[in-house]
Design an enzyme around this catalytic site. Structure first.
Site, PDB file in Angstrom:
ATOM      1  N   GLU A   1     -20.309  -6.192   8.893  1.00  0.00           N
ATOM      2  CA  GLU A   1     -21.159  -5.442   9.190  1.00  0.00           C
ATOM      3  C   GLU A   1     -22.297  -6.955  10.154  1.00  0.00           C
ATOM      4  O   GLU A   1     -22.466  -6.458  11.313  1.00  0.00           O
ATOM      5  CB  GLU A   1     -21.720  -5.169   8.356  1.00  0.00           C
ATOM      6  CG  GLU A   1     -20.654  -2.939   7.758  1.00  0.00           C
ATOM      7  CD  GLU A   1     -19.662  -4.016   7.223  1.00  0.00           C
ATOM      8  OE1 GLU A   1     -19.509  -4.624   6.634  1.00  0.00           O
ATOM      9  OE2 GLU A   1     -19.109  -3.069   6.808  1.00  0.00           O
TER      10      GLU A   1
ATOM     11  N   LYS B   1       0.833  -1.291   0.651  1.00  0.00           N
ATOM     12  CA  LYS B   1      -0.109  -0.205   0.190  1.00  0.00           C
ATOM     13  C   LYS B   1       1.051   1.332   0.194  1.00  0.00           C
ATOM     14  O   LYS B   1       1.897   1.063   1.177  1.00  0.00           O
ATOM     15  CB  LYS B   1      -0.790   0.053   1.340  1.00  0.00           C
ATOM     16  CG  LYS B   1      -2.278   0.168   0.705  1.00  0.00           C
ATOM     17  CD  LYS B   1      -3.441  -0.430   2.192  1.00  0.00           C
ATOM     18  CE  LYS B   1      -5.028   1.494   2.358  1.00  0.00           C
ATOM     19  NZ  LYS B   1      -5.177   0.796   2.752  1.00  0.00           N
TER      20      LYS B   1
ATOM     21  N   ARG C   1     -25.746  -2.754   5.610  1.00  0.00           N
ATOM     22  CA  ARG C   1     -25.329  -4.837   5.088  1.00  0.00           C
ATOM     23  C   ARG C   1     -25.842  -5.411   6.306  1.00  0.00           C
ATOM     24  O   ARG C   1     -26.128  -6.721   6.312  1.00  0.00           O
ATOM     25  CB  ARG C   1     -23.931  -4.494   4.944  1.00  0.00           C
ATOM     26  CG  ARG C   1     -22.765  -4.814   4.228  1.00  0.00           C
ATOM     27  CD  ARG C   1     -22.738  -5.071   3.104  1.00  0.00           C
ATOM     28  NE  ARG C   1     -22.077  -5.211   1.934  1.00  0.00           N
ATOM     29  CZ  ARG C   1     -21.091  -5.580   1.395  1.00  0.00           C
ATOM     30  NH1 ARG C   1     -20.391  -6.046   2.534  1.00  0.00           N
ATOM     31  NH2 ARG C   1     -21.003  -5.121   0.393  1.00  0.00           N
TER      32      ARG C   1
HETATM   33  C1  LIG Z   1     -19.019  -3.050   3.385  1.00  0.00           C
HETATM   34  C2  LIG Z   1     -17.858  -1.858   3.493  1.00  0.00           C
HETATM   35  N1  LIG Z   1     -17.362  -1.484   4.760  1.00  0.00           N
HETATM   36  C3  LIG Z   1     -16.228  -0.773   5.233  1.00  0.00           C
HETATM   37  C4  LIG Z   1     -15.563  -0.391   3.684  1.00  0.00           C
HETATM   38  C5  LIG Z   1     -14.926   0.823   3.602  1.00  0.00           C
HETATM   39  N2  LIG Z   1     -13.158   0.253   3.718  1.00  0.00           N
HETATM   40  C6  LIG Z   1     -13.598   0.834   2.056  1.00  0.00           C
HETATM   41  S1  LIG Z   1     -11.958   0.158   1.886  1.00  0.00           S
HETATM   42  C7  LIG Z   1     -11.348  -0.745   3.055  1.00  0.00           C
HETATM   43  C8  LIG Z   1     -10.478  -1.744   3.444  1.00  0.00           C
HETATM   44  C9  LIG Z   1     -10.000  -2.445   2.534  1.00  0.00           C
HETATM   45  O1  LIG Z   1      -9.526  -3.522   2.610  1.00  0.00           O
HETATM   46  P1  LIG Z   1      -8.766  -3.880   1.657  1.00  0.00           P
HETATM   47  O2  LIG Z   1      -9.593  -4.780   0.579  1.00  0.00           O
HETATM   48  O3  LIG Z   1      -7.668  -4.900   1.622  1.00  0.00           O
HETATM   49  O4  LIG Z   1      -8.087  -2.940   0.421  1.00  0.00           O
HETATM   50  P2  LIG Z   1      -7.030  -1.844   0.865  1.00  0.00           P
HETATM   51  O5  LIG Z   1      -7.448  -0.421   1.379  1.00  0.00           O
HETATM   52  O6  LIG Z   1      -5.954  -3.047   1.423  1.00  0.00           O
HETATM   53  O7  LIG Z   1      -6.453  -1.405  -0.747  1.00  0.00           O
HETATM   54  C10 LIG Z   1     -12.632  -0.572   4.428  1.00  0.00           C
HETATM   55  C11 LIG Z   1     -13.100  -1.116   5.606  1.00  0.00           C
HETATM   56  C12 LIG Z   1     -16.385  -0.734   2.653  1.00  0.00           C
HETATM   57  N3  LIG Z   1     -15.752   0.287   1.390  1.00  0.00           N
HETATM   58  N4  LIG Z   1     -17.542  -1.860   2.598  1.00  0.00           N
END
Ligand SMILES: Cc1ncc(C[n+]2csc(CCOP(=O)(O)OP(=O)(O)O)c2C)c(N)n1
Ligand SMILES: CC(=O)[C@@H](O)[C@H](O)COP(=O)(O)O
Ligand SMILES: [Mg+2]
Length: 625
Positions: free
Chosen positions: A366, A280, A394
């Site tokens: 969630e 990242k 959700r």
């Molecule tokens: C249902 C839902 N819950 C929480 C989020 C908030 N959220 C957006 S990105 C993220 C982290 C995702 O991690 P990853 O899939 O590993 O992607 P990275 O950020 O590491 O690129 C979260 C928790 C979301 N977009 N959707």
């Protein structure tokens, strides 16, 4: 802006596919530079996009997009994809009103195969597309690209469970950067760490190139490669147990590993799973060393980085919640707090360190977060679920079936209620008052300002049943909360201003605009505070001495607080005109919060205008009082 000579020749993936392989590292360098410059000028998601530069180039180089389908999960890592698919010049208006969206959006481009913003949908959607291709006899390929954080959600596993038993051709790419927004949690993370930190990973990085990297004789090689990789990394990964052919891990920043691997995987049948390791923030030192800070950014200096907190900024509702949580935890040892992967955004960083054993980050889960809270409440604890309004969607059944139906004392601290701004329709929290108000037992509160937010959180915590406090993104009037943990009477609103003829019945974030409009109109203004239980006494009183009641809420006007007010009046046979102001029956685009509210007539001027129009059209028998 610096010039990016190669990137500027790419207006579509077809242009990219015309480049020689040896030009692609230069393209990656320019793309990364362009990303840093443009996101520093617009704000947006940075760290994740820096991590997907090479992967995106490789995908568009190998697959015949848009005929082949790339399905991004969450979509916050899609900027390289947008830039390479004809939207480079649109990046200067990223996430701005009438500019391009921060997430893939079907109506924006044929390359955006699936609209997204919430996580963990990609494998399901890709499976649907792959099935459709098979049924329609179309030879297209389908690829889901999902992060390690998103992979932890139940939905991703539901899709794997479905996909792994069939022979449907699809490729799932796990983009594993060992981060969610905050550090990843849970057993899956442990499994991934074991896979990538095993002694054989370095060998596998090389082997990935050699085994899948050269083509002929492809099928034979791929079969051997598959067996070899499987045996070499782990005798049987979780993903293989699901019925996927697992490959990797490979280095997601190495085009020489990515491209041949994808070329070969493209020709293999059945469900395939490629594990890609990325970083990242890759290529921007500041983001590499603090990917959390650079996950979602405002404008900043690309040279200097994000300026460290100068203090003096307005307190946000999120901070009010975070402070209250720590104070209440100190006062009551039964308090436990839960976040589905939103520690920073929900204001829980301090709580997590000061009350580590009472803090639960459950990952992007969630549904589980809510039922987990229900279980804790069954045993006499007092769970507080901090959750964005949009993500609570959700867990609707869990809210009803596991919490409200059993009348369990769970507090929902619902942040990002109303319009959130730049993230747009996937993230606006504009349905919660409608979907919460109809749930029996649930108390629904909408604080008018920061001080009231703290008092309503305490009120919720003291209540022996489920309750929800809903507050907006950012700051309100700036009314500083006290340090007390005092409560307010349940179901009681207040009159903020007495006026003539018109009464404005405002909820939460729009009380301040209603007060300002009330001054212009000389209207009575009520801060209703509770959507449920509604302050019926107050409504009846206002109906008795005003000719027009105006409900004002930052929520869908259909089924919202205004509807409830009308229902209460109708049930009591009170014949008073009602004007309901709220969000129209359509999805609201991205844009700055204040600008959106003004466009929707939910600022002071808009309220004044709507009331005057209504009074001008109101029949005389209803204005006589
Ligand atoms: C249902 C839902 N819950 C929480 C989020 C908030 N959220 C957006 S990105 C993220 C982290 C995702 O991690 P990853 O899939 O590993 O992607 P990275 O950020 O590491 O690129 C979260 C928790 C979301 N977009 N959707
Ligand atoms: C992609 C995603 O879902 C989050 O990163 C979200 O954009 C955070 O929103 P806030 O900026 O309101 O915390
Ligand atoms: Mg990740």
């Amino acid at each position: 802006m610096m010039s990016h000579p190669l990137l500027e020749t790419i207006d579509s993936p077809a242009d990219l596919r015309r480049l020689e392989r040896k030009q692609l590292p230069q393209l990656a360098g320019e793309l990364r530079e362009f990303l840093i410059e443009s996101v520093s000028q617009t704000g947006g998601h940075l760290s994740s996009n820096l991590g997907t530069v090479e992967l995106t180039i490789a995908l568009h180089a190998v697959f015949d997009t848009p005929a082949d389908r790339l399905v991004w999960d969450v979509g916050h890592q899609c900027y390289p994809h947008k830039i390479l698919t004809g939207r480079r010049q649109g990046m200067d208006k990223l996430r701005m009103r009438h500019g391009i969206a921060g997430f893939p959006k079907r109506c924006e481009s044929e390359y955006d195969t699936f609209g997204v913003g919430h996580s963990s949908t990609s494998i399901s959607a890709a499976l649907g597309m792959a099935h459709a291709a098979r049924l329609k006899g179309e030879a297209r390929k389908v690829v889901a690209i999902i992060g390690d954080g998103a992979m932890s959600a139940g939905m991703a596993f539901e899709a794997m469970n479905n996909a792994g038993v069939g022979e449907t051709d699809m490729l799932v790419i796990l983009n594993d950067n060992e981060m969610s927004i905050s550090p990843p949690v849970g057993a899956l993370n442990n499994i991934l760490t074991r896979l990538t930190s095993s002694k054989t990973y370095n060998a596998a990085r090389e082997a990935g190139r050699h085994m899948l990297g050269f083509a002929p004789p492809l099928l034979e090689l791929a079969r051997r490669a598959e067996e070899h990789v499987k045996g070499m990394i782990a005798p049987g990964t979780l993903f293989e147990e699901f019925g996927f052919h697992y490959y990797g891990p490979i280095d997601g920043h190495d085009l020489d590993a990515l491209i041949p691997t994808l070329e070969n995987l493209k020709q293999l049948k059945g469900p395939k799973f490629l594990h890609v390791i990325t970083k990242k923030g890759q290529g921007y030192k500041l983001a590499e060393s603090d990917p959390i800070l650079y996950h979602g950014v405002g404008k900043f200096s690309a040279d200097q980085g994000i300026a460290s907190g100068k203090g003096g900024g307005k307190l946000t509702y999120t901070q009010v919640f975070g402070d209250w949580l720590c104070d209440m935890a100190r006062a009551d040892s039964r308090l436990v707090a839960i976040t589905p992967a939103m520690r920073e955004g929900s204001g829980m960083v301090r709580f997590a360190s000061e009350f580590a054993d009472r803090y639960h980050d459950v990952g992007i889960a969630e549904q589980h977060a809510v039922t987990f809270a229900a279980g804790l409440a069954c045993e006499g604890l007092k769970p507080v679920v901090a959750i964005y309004s949009t993500f609570l969607q959700r867990a609707y059944d869990q809210l009803i079936h596991d919490v409200a139906l059993q009348n369990l004392p769970v507090v929902f601290a619902v942040d990002r209620g109303g319009l959130v701004g730049a993230d747009g329709p996937t993230h606006h929290g504009t349905f919660d008052l409608s979907f919460a108000a109809c749930i029996p037992n649930l108390v629904v509160m909408t604080p008018a300002d920061e001080a009231e937010c703290r008092r309503l959180l305490s009120t919720a915590f003291a209540h022996d049943g489920p309750s929800l406090v809903r507050y907006p993104r950012g700051s309100g009037t700036g009314t500083l909360p006290s340090s007390e943990l005092d409560t307010l009477p349940l179901g009681k609103g207040e009159i903020r201003r007495r006026g003539q003829g018109v009464a404005l019945l405002a909820f939460g974030s729009l009380v301040a605009a209603a007060e300002a409009a009330g001054e212009v109109l000389d209207a009575t203004v009520a801060n209703m505070r509770f959507v449920k239980p509604l302050d019926i006494e107050l409504i009846v009183e206002l109906a008795g001495n005003h000719s027009l009641l105006v409900s004002i809420e930052e929520n869908a006007v259909i089924g919202g607080a205004g509807s409830e007010i009308e229902r209460v009046l109708a049930e009591r046979g009170l014949n008073v005109a009602v004007l309901r102001l709220g969000l129209p029956d359509r999805f609201i685009d991205h844009g700055e919060q204040g600008q959106l509210l003004a466009e929707l007539g939910l600022d002071k001027d808009g309220i004044v205008r709507s009331v005057r129009e209504r009074l001008a059209n109101q029949s005389p028998d209803r204005t006589a009082q």
